[in-house]
Design a protein around this motif. Structure first.
Motif, mmCIF file in Angstrom:
data_model
loop_
_atom_site.group_PDB
_atom_site.id
_atom_site.type_symbol
_atom_site.label_atom_id
_atom_site.label_comp_id
_atom_site.label_asym_id
_atom_site.label_seq_id
_atom_site.Cartn_x
_atom_site.Cartn_y
_atom_site.Cartn_z
ATOM 1 N N SER A 1 16.192 18.046 31.486
ATOM 2 C CA SER A 1 16.235 17.990 30.027
ATOM 3 C C SER A 1 14.985 18.604 29.401
ATOM 4 O O SER A 1 14.967 18.900 28.213
ATOM 5 N N ASN A 2 13.941 18.813 30.188
ATOM 6 C CA ASN A 2 12.720 19.438 29.668
ATOM 7 C C ASN A 2 12.471 20.824 30.248
ATOM 8 O O ASN A 2 11.342 21.283 30.297
ATOM 9 N N LEU A 3 13.523 21.482 30.682
ATOM 10 C CA LEU A 3 13.400 22.882 31.085
ATOM 11 C C LEU A 3 13.724 23.728 29.855
ATOM 12 O O LEU A 3 14.828 23.680 29.325
ATOM 13 N N PHE A 4 12.741 24.457 29.373
ATOM 14 C CA PHE A 4 12.915 25.236 28.152
ATOM 15 C C PHE A 4 11.934 26.390 28.122
ATOM 16 O O PHE A 4 10.979 26.447 28.886
ATOM 17 N N VAL A 5 12.217 27.316 27.211
ATOM 18 C CA VAL A 5 11.342 28.452 26.962
ATOM 19 C C VAL A 5 11.013 28.430 25.474
ATOM 20 O O VAL A 5 11.924 28.317 24.641
ATOM 21 N N THR A 6 9.734 28.504 25.149
ATOM 22 C CA THR A 6 9.353 28.519 23.736
ATOM 23 C C THR A 6 9.500 29.932 23.176
ATOM 24 O O THR A 6 9.231 30.917 23.853
ATOM 25 N N LEU A 7 9.928 30.000 21.928
ATOM 26 C CA LEU A 7 10.087 31.293 21.255
ATOM 27 C C LEU A 7 8.977 31.533 20.249
ATOM 28 O O LEU A 7 9.081 32.392 19.389
ATOM 29 N N GLY A 8 7.933 30.751 20.386
ATOM 30 C CA GLY A 8 6.794 30.896 19.493
ATOM 31 C C GLY A 8 5.510 30.712 20.294
ATOM 32 O O GLY A 8 5.512 30.672 21.517
ATOM 33 N N SER A 9 4.425 30.563 19.593
ATOM 34 C CA SER A 9 3.154 30.387 20.287
ATOM 35 C C SER A 9 2.913 28.914 20.563
ATOM 36 O O SER A 9 3.376 28.026 19.857
ATOM 37 N N GLY A 10 2.208 28.645 21.632
ATOM 38 C CA GLY A 10 1.863 27.283 22.002
ATOM 39 C C GLY A 10 2.357 26.956 23.395
ATOM 40 O O GLY A 10 3.219 27.623 23.953
ATOM 41 N N ASN A 11 1.756 25.915 23.945
ATOM 42 C CA ASN A 11 2.135 25.456 25.276
ATOM 43 C C ASN A 11 2.525 23.988 25.153
ATOM 44 O O ASN A 11 1.704 23.149 24.806
#
Length: 146
Positions: free
Chosen positions: A53-63
């Motif tokens: 459920s926490n596998l994701f790719v961000t489309l913005g800046s930040g970690n």
């Protein structure tokens, strides 16, 4: 208009469909819980303690460590882990329905019935005719509008 709607809504197959939708919704909740609360944690454990459920790719800046952290920060994400959960959820529901339909088919074959009848009875002379017939071959009554 109300009378026509009442006749339509109260037909046996419409009531059966409504019951099926309600039961399907409840069944879906059970399967979703099975996938999210039992199966995926076990699969994640076997794959090295991965939380799908926490596998994701961000489309913005930040970690961010979790989807919720990214949402709280207002950063858009592609949540492919949740998508994997939903695919597994769908496959379990589809397989369960397949098994149920197979069992109903076996039961119906033993009784000599079809699940989906290809014949119906003429409402005037009660002769068995094909489901799509528009005129009774026995009494020649008009059954459906062309």
């Amino acid at each position: 208009m109300f009378k026509g709607f009442k006749e339509f809504a109260m037909k046996g197959n419409m009531v059966s469909l409504a019951v099926g939708v309600v039961i399907g919704g409840a069944f879906s909740k059970i399967v979703t819980s099975l996938v999210n609360d039992i199966i995926m944690p076990l699969v994640g454990l076997l794959m090295g303690k991965v939380d799908f459920s926490n596998l994701f790719v961000t489309l913005g800046s930040g970690n961010f460590k979790t989807v919720q952290e990214a949402k709280d920060a207002g950063v858009p994400t592609v949540n492919y882990g949740i998508f994997i959960n939903n695919i597994i959820d769908f496959l379990i529901v589809a397989f369960s329905i397949f098994i149920i339909i197979q069992q109903i088919s076996k039961f119906s074959k033993k009784r000599g019935e079809n699940i989906i009848p290809d014949k119906k009875k003429c409402k005037y002379c009660y002769t068995e005719i094909h489901q799509d017939a528009t005129r009774c071959p026995n009494c020649t009554s008009q059954l459906k509008e062309n």
